[in-house]
Write an enzyme that holds these catalytic residues in place. Structure first.
Site, PDB file in Angstrom:
ATOM      1  NE  ARG A  40       2.853   9.273  11.486  1.00  0.00           N
ATOM      2  CZ  ARG A  40       3.447   9.820  10.424  1.00  0.00           C
ATOM      3  NH1 ARG A  40       4.718  10.109  10.487  1.00  0.00           N
ATOM      4  NH2 ARG A  40       2.775  10.058   9.311  1.00  0.00           N
ATOM      5  CB  ALA A  58      -5.266  -0.394   6.907  1.00  0.00           C
ATOM      6  CB  ALA A  79      -1.768   2.081   5.657  1.00  0.00           C
ATOM      7  CE  LYS A 116       4.648  -5.334  -0.785  1.00  0.00           C
ATOM      8  NZ  LYS A 116       4.263  -3.940  -1.243  1.00  0.00           N
TER       9      LYS A 116
HETATM   10  N1  LIG Z   1      -0.331  -6.370   0.479  1.00  0.00           N
HETATM   11  C1  LIG Z   1      -0.797  -5.397  -0.305  1.00  0.00           C
HETATM   12  O1  LIG Z   1      -1.701  -5.593  -1.117  1.00  0.00           O
HETATM   13  C2  LIG Z   1      -0.227  -4.018  -0.151  1.00  0.00           C
HETATM   14  C3  LIG Z   1      -0.734  -2.972  -0.935  1.00  0.00           C
HETATM   15  C4  LIG Z   1      -0.265  -1.678  -0.693  1.00  0.00           C
HETATM   16  C5  LIG Z   1       0.743  -1.458   0.252  1.00  0.00           C
HETATM   17  N2  LIG Z   1       1.250  -2.501   0.954  1.00  0.00           N
HETATM   18  C6  LIG Z   1       2.285  -2.289   1.983  1.00  0.00           C
HETATM   19  O2  LIG Z   1       1.638  -1.650   3.078  1.00  0.00           O
HETATM   20  C7  LIG Z   1       2.474  -0.664   3.667  1.00  0.00           C
HETATM   21  C8  LIG Z   1       1.741   0.669   3.620  1.00  0.00           C
HETATM   22  O3  LIG Z   1       1.471   1.041   2.279  1.00  0.00           O
HETATM   23  P1  LIG Z   1       0.318   2.140   1.939  1.00  0.00           P
HETATM   24  O4  LIG Z   1       0.468   2.513   0.525  1.00  0.00           O
HETATM   25  O5  LIG Z   1      -1.013   1.647   2.384  1.00  0.00           O
HETATM   26  O6  LIG Z   1       0.854   3.348   2.844  1.00  0.00           O
HETATM   27  P2  LIG Z   1       0.206   4.756   3.232  1.00  0.00           P
HETATM   28  O7  LIG Z   1      -1.209   4.862   2.747  1.00  0.00           O
HETATM   29  O8  LIG Z   1       1.175   5.806   2.836  1.00  0.00           O
HETATM   30  O9  LIG Z   1       0.122   4.625   4.816  1.00  0.00           O
HETATM   31  C9  LIG Z   1       1.231   4.463   5.636  1.00  0.00           C
HETATM   32  C10 LIG Z   1       0.790   4.844   7.054  1.00  0.00           C
HETATM   33  O10 LIG Z   1       1.928   4.750   7.899  1.00  0.00           O
HETATM   34  C11 LIG Z   1       1.852   5.745   8.899  1.00  0.00           C
HETATM   35  N3  LIG Z   1       3.171   6.371   9.008  1.00  0.00           N
HETATM   36  C12 LIG Z   1       3.985   6.282  10.078  1.00  0.00           C
HETATM   37  N4  LIG Z   1       5.129   6.954   9.861  1.00  0.00           N
HETATM   38  C13 LIG Z   1       5.044   7.484   8.620  1.00  0.00           C
HETATM   39  C14 LIG Z   1       5.910   8.309   7.859  1.00  0.00           C
HETATM   40  N5  LIG Z   1       7.117   8.703   8.315  1.00  0.00           N
HETATM   41  N6  LIG Z   1       5.505   8.676   6.624  1.00  0.00           N
HETATM   42  C15 LIG Z   1       4.310   8.281   6.141  1.00  0.00           C
HETATM   43  N7  LIG Z   1       3.437   7.492   6.832  1.00  0.00           N
HETATM   44  C16 LIG Z   1       3.804   7.109   8.064  1.00  0.00           C
HETATM   45  C17 LIG Z   1       0.771   6.747   8.503  1.00  0.00           C
HETATM   46  O11 LIG Z   1      -0.300   6.626   9.449  1.00  0.00           O
HETATM   47  P3  LIG Z   1      -0.510   7.690  10.644  1.00  0.00           P
HETATM   48  O12 LIG Z   1       0.274   8.929  10.293  1.00  0.00           O
HETATM   49  O13 LIG Z   1      -1.980   7.931  10.645  1.00  0.00           O
HETATM   50  O14 LIG Z   1      -0.001   7.035  11.865  1.00  0.00           O
HETATM   51  C18 LIG Z   1       0.290   6.280   7.136  1.00  0.00           C
HETATM   52  O15 LIG Z   1      -1.099   6.334   6.998  1.00  0.00           O
HETATM   53  C19 LIG Z   1       3.796  -0.730   2.891  1.00  0.00           C
HETATM   54  O16 LIG Z   1       4.682  -1.584   3.567  1.00  0.00           O
HETATM   55  C20 LIG Z   1       3.411  -1.364   1.562  1.00  0.00           C
HETATM   56  O17 LIG Z   1       4.463  -2.099   0.983  1.00  0.00           O
HETATM   57  C21 LIG Z   1       0.767  -3.757   0.772  1.00  0.00           C
END
Ligand SMILES: NC(=O)c1ccc[n+]([C@@H]2O[C@H](COP(=O)([O-])OP(=O)(O)OC[C@H]3O[C@@H](n4cnc5c(N)ncnc54)[C@H](OP(=O)(O)O)[C@@H]3O)[C@@H](O)[C@H]2O)c1
Length: 340
Positions: A39, A17, A14, A99
């Site tokens: 994945r 991360a 993500a 969250k």
């Molecule tokens: N606390 C904060 O500051 C903060 C900020 C942003 C987001 N968040 C939270 O963090 C989480 C992720 O957000 P993000 O924006 O960082 O997400 P993102 O960049 O889209 O990453 C999500 C990751 O989940 C995995 N994944 C597994 N199944 C998936 C699917 N069906 N579709 C898409 N991705 C899938 C993917 O990794 P692989 O394919 O490599 O396994 C992907 O890299 C959410 O719950 C969001 O609410 C928190």
């Protein structure tokens, strides 16, 4: 207690991360990143090289079986939080889950039950709670500096440009309220110090079926009203304003102040404005260090049903949207889907 660092694994590649939480693990004391998983095995290898993890796993199951990993950071799409948190806890890992904690209160309760059974830590990654300004804001209101609180307004918006973003995907439990409105709901519950009893909301929905903009109200039993505004299609705005009988507190950049110094404005009844200054911190690092301390202290699990109560209020706001903006008692909506 131990002097060894807490050994972390990260599920998925993500953005959050890469940008914030893994750098915080590296920067913090008492924590060490040991493994990542995707994945896709090649993506996992590239990610491990980019973020400085010694081990990469080509599946989530493989990371859960890695006995070098003690704690998992779980930044998967919202709809996957519950399943993988429960699997991680059953595999013996502490979990810091992004969250909102899950997609419904019922899922949250399953997650807390799994943590309880395993005797492991489960924490929701609401990083803004670990910022000293957030903690001071809550303390000041509870100490009565505003007199009796009458209402508060919490707003979080930004623009999502990419149609494939997980936030616009209904099947992954996207939506403005799930993504950013959840902060407003959380801070309202913390400031008021009660759980809301009624909800009312209106939303504009995307063609993909998630709430793009949502404005709603939560009514608290003691008489406070919180308005929550959130959008995935508006200029970045993060503000909290609390209004009481004897003053007003205002915070901007309320949830993501970055590493810079920040402030809060306290305006008293006589019009005098006091500026409260806070040093810059990395709130993600403070969150990682707080998690490590609670794991090491053995006080597990520490959060009770907090995430479930946040999802209960979110469910109530969505239930009101579905009911055309009617006032909905939260006692009636404690199960079911959390997407508009
Ligand atoms: N606390 C904060 O500051 C903060 C900020 C942003 C987001 N968040 C939270 O963090 C989480 C992720 O957000 P993000 O924006 O960082 O997400 P993102 O960049 O889209 O990453 C999500 C990751 O989940 C995995 N994944 C597994 N199944 C998936 C699917 N069906 N579709 C898409 N991705 C899938 C993917 O990794 P692989 O394919 O490599 O396994 C992907 O890299 C959410 O719950 C969001 O609410 C928190």
């Amino acid at each position: 207690m131990t002097d060894r660092p807490l050994r972390w694994g990260v599920l998925g590649t993500a953005n959050i991360a890469r940008k914030a939480v893994i750098p915080a693990i590296h920067a913090s004391t008492g924590n060490e990143l040991v493994a990542v998983a995707s994945r896709d095995p090649e993506r996992s290898e590239r990610f491990a090289a980019d973020v400085g993890a010694a081990r990469s796993h080509g599946s989530y199951v493989s990371l859960l079986a890695d006995d070098q990993v003690e704690a998992l950071y779980l930044p998967l799409p919202n709809a996957l939080h519950a399943e993988w948190t429960v699997r991680a806890l059953e595999a013996g890992k502490h979990v810091l889950c992004e969250k909102p904690l899950a997609a419904s209160p019922a899922e949250c309760r399953r997650m807390y039950a799994a943590a309880d059974t395993a005797g492991l830590q489960l924490m929701e990654a609401f990083m803004y709670r670990h910022h000293p300004r957030t903690q001071r804001l809550v303390e000041l209101v509870h100490a009565g500096v505003l007199g009796d609180v009458r209402w508060l307004h919490a707003c979080f918006s930004f623009t999502v440009g990419d149609a494939t973003n997980i936030r616009l995907n209904a099947a992954l439990a996207g939506g403005a309220l799930m993504d950013v409105g959840c902060y407003g709901v959380d801070v309202a519950r913390a400031i008021v110090g009660e759980e809301p009893s009624m909800a009312q909301a209106h939303a504009i929905t995307t063609p993909s079926g998630v709430d793009e903009t949502l404005v709603g109200s939560l009514l608290f039993p003691g008489g406070v009203v919180a308005t929550i505004a959130c959008s995935l299609a508006a200029v970045r705005t993060e503000s909290v304003e609390v209004i009481g009988t004897g003053g007003r507190l205002r915070v901007t950049r309320a949830f993501l102040p970055g590493h810079d110094a920040c402030e809060a404005l306290l305006e008293r009844e006589d019009g005098e404005i006091e500026r409260l200054d806070f040093e810059g911190v990395d709130q993600y690092r403070l969150m990682i260090e707080a998690f490590e301390r609670s794991v090491r202290s053995g006080e597990l699990p520490s959060l009770g049903q907090d995430g479930a109560m946040n999802l209960r209020a979110i469910d109530g706001l969505y239930a009101s949207v579905h009911a055309g903006g009617s006032l909905v008692p939260l006692s009636a909506v404690d199960t079911g889907s959390s997407s508009a």
